[in-house]
Design a protein around this motif. Sequence first.
Motif, PDB file in Angstrom:
ATOM      1  N   HIS A  13       0.867  -1.179   0.000  1.00  0.00           N
ATOM      2  CA  HIS A  13       0.000   0.000   0.000  1.00  0.00           C
ATOM      3  C   HIS A  13       0.907   1.232   0.000  1.00  0.00           C
ATOM      4  O   HIS A  13       1.858   1.315   0.761  1.00  0.00           O
ATOM      5  CB  HIS A  13      -0.877  -0.031   1.244  1.00  0.00           C
ATOM      6  N   HIS A  14       0.607   2.194  -0.843  1.00  0.00           N
ATOM      7  CA  HIS A  14       1.486   3.343  -1.016  1.00  0.00           C
ATOM      8  C   HIS A  14       1.601   4.242   0.216  1.00  0.00           C
ATOM      9  O   HIS A  14       2.537   5.030   0.301  1.00  0.00           O
ATOM     10  CB  HIS A  14       1.082   4.139  -2.261  1.00  0.00           C
ATOM     11  N   GLU A  15       0.719   4.082   1.194  1.00  0.00           N
ATOM     12  CA  GLU A  15       0.893   4.805   2.458  1.00  0.00           C
ATOM     13  C   GLU A  15       2.177   4.371   3.167  1.00  0.00           C
ATOM     14  O   GLU A  15       2.694   5.089   4.014  1.00  0.00           O
ATOM     15  CB  GLU A  15      -0.292   4.552   3.400  1.00  0.00           C
ATOM     16  N   ASP A  16       2.668   3.182   2.831  1.00  0.00           N
ATOM     17  CA  ASP A  16       3.852   2.612   3.470  1.00  0.00           C
ATOM     18  C   ASP A  16       5.111   2.822   2.630  1.00  0.00           C
ATOM     19  O   ASP A  16       6.114   2.131   2.823  1.00  0.00           O
ATOM     20  CB  ASP A  16       3.638   1.106   3.707  1.00  0.00           C
ATOM     21  N   GLN A  17       5.069   3.772   1.708  1.00  0.00           N
ATOM     22  CA  GLN A  17       6.143   3.948   0.728  1.00  0.00           C
ATOM     23  C   GLN A  17       7.529   4.068   1.354  1.00  0.00           C
ATOM     24  O   GLN A  17       8.490   3.480   0.859  1.00  0.00           O
ATOM     25  CB  GLN A  17       5.866   5.161  -0.149  1.00  0.00           C
ATOM     26  N   LYS A  76      -0.520  -1.106   7.987  1.00  0.00           N
ATOM     27  CA  LYS A  76      -1.804  -0.980   8.676  1.00  0.00           C
ATOM     28  C   LYS A  76      -3.016  -1.225   7.768  1.00  0.00           C
ATOM     29  O   LYS A  76      -3.964  -1.897   8.158  1.00  0.00           O
ATOM     30  CB  LYS A  76      -1.912   0.407   9.314  1.00  0.00           C
ATOM     31  N   CYS A  77      -3.016  -0.675   6.563  1.00  0.00           N
ATOM     32  CA  CYS A  77      -4.199  -0.749   5.702  1.00  0.00           C
ATOM     33  C   CYS A  77      -3.987  -1.573   4.432  1.00  0.00           C
ATOM     34  O   CYS A  77      -4.826  -1.533   3.529  1.00  0.00           O
ATOM     35  CB  CYS A  77      -4.662   0.661   5.340  1.00  0.00           C
ATOM     36  N   THR A  78      -2.910  -2.318   4.357  1.00  0.00           N
ATOM     37  CA  THR A  78      -2.624  -3.114   3.157  1.00  0.00           C
ATOM     38  C   THR A  78      -3.773  -4.056   2.844  1.00  0.00           C
ATOM     39  O   THR A  78      -4.139  -4.249   1.682  1.00  0.00           O
ATOM     40  CB  THR A  78      -1.316  -3.910   3.345  1.00  0.00           C
ATOM     41  N   ARG A  81      -6.678  -2.768   0.360  1.00  0.00           N
ATOM     42  CA  ARG A  81      -6.388  -2.196  -0.954  1.00  0.00           C
ATOM     43  C   ARG A  81      -6.707  -3.160  -2.094  1.00  0.00           C
ATOM     44  O   ARG A  81      -6.240  -4.284  -2.113  1.00  0.00           O
ATOM     45  CB  ARG A  81      -4.921  -1.785  -1.040  1.00  0.00           C
ATOM     46  N   ASN A 174     -11.605  -0.298  -2.958  1.00  0.00           N
ATOM     47  CA  ASN A 174     -10.847  -0.386  -1.719  1.00  0.00           C
ATOM     48  C   ASN A 174     -11.824  -0.510  -0.565  1.00  0.00           C
ATOM     49  O   ASN A 174     -12.943   0.000  -0.628  1.00  0.00           O
ATOM     50  CB  ASN A 174      -9.993   0.875  -1.521  1.00  0.00           C
ATOM     51  N   CYS A 177     -10.434   1.355   5.915  1.00  0.00           N
ATOM     52  CA  CYS A 177      -9.423   0.900   6.875  1.00  0.00           C
ATOM     53  C   CYS A 177      -9.664   1.566   8.214  1.00  0.00           C
ATOM     54  O   CYS A 177      -9.858   2.741   8.309  1.00  0.00           O
ATOM     55  CB  CYS A 177      -8.031   1.208   6.357  1.00  0.00           C
TER      56      CYS A 177
END
Length: 177
Positions: A13-17, A76-78, A81, A174, A177
């Motif tokens: 998930h791109h939040e975890d980039q 956390k939110c993978t 997605r 999606n 989350c």
Amino acid sequence: MTDIRHRVFVSYHHEDQEEVDNFLSTFGNERNVFTHRAVGTMSDDIINSDNTEYVMSQIRKKYLKDSTVTIVLIGKCTWARRYVDWEIKTSLRRGSFTPNGLIGILLPSMNNTATPPQRLKENLLGDDANEGYARWYTYPKRKDSLKNWIEDAFQARSTRPDLIANSASMFKYNRSC
């Protein structure tokens, strides 16, 4: 013995980039555990299609290409997605090609607790989460540990393909989350 570096596809998930970049830099570049491919943003032709066969063929053709193992980096939110779901489904797809091996790895920020994506979870099975097709691990501390996990996933393609669970419909949207 030859030092084999498998080609992996990394789903996340791109939040975890930032954590993903660190993983790729540390294990892909500095420690040479694998060669990798990861997706930036999928093109609209995939996003806007309701044809699941088309979506899966495009993900395989454009993004998974010649990879043999898919690593899902879990934040956390993978789990919520749709792209991650699509990438896992396509990785496990059988037919005219061999499915990818599948590994889930918790990112360090998860402090060893996170919800895996449902399709990954369905492939873990068993009480110790190591009796199904896929495996999942906490973030690696050593390159040889990760190398062994990747090799196990690569071997699963021929030793455990009968354990693949991949019949669930693909996410259309999606999840919250």
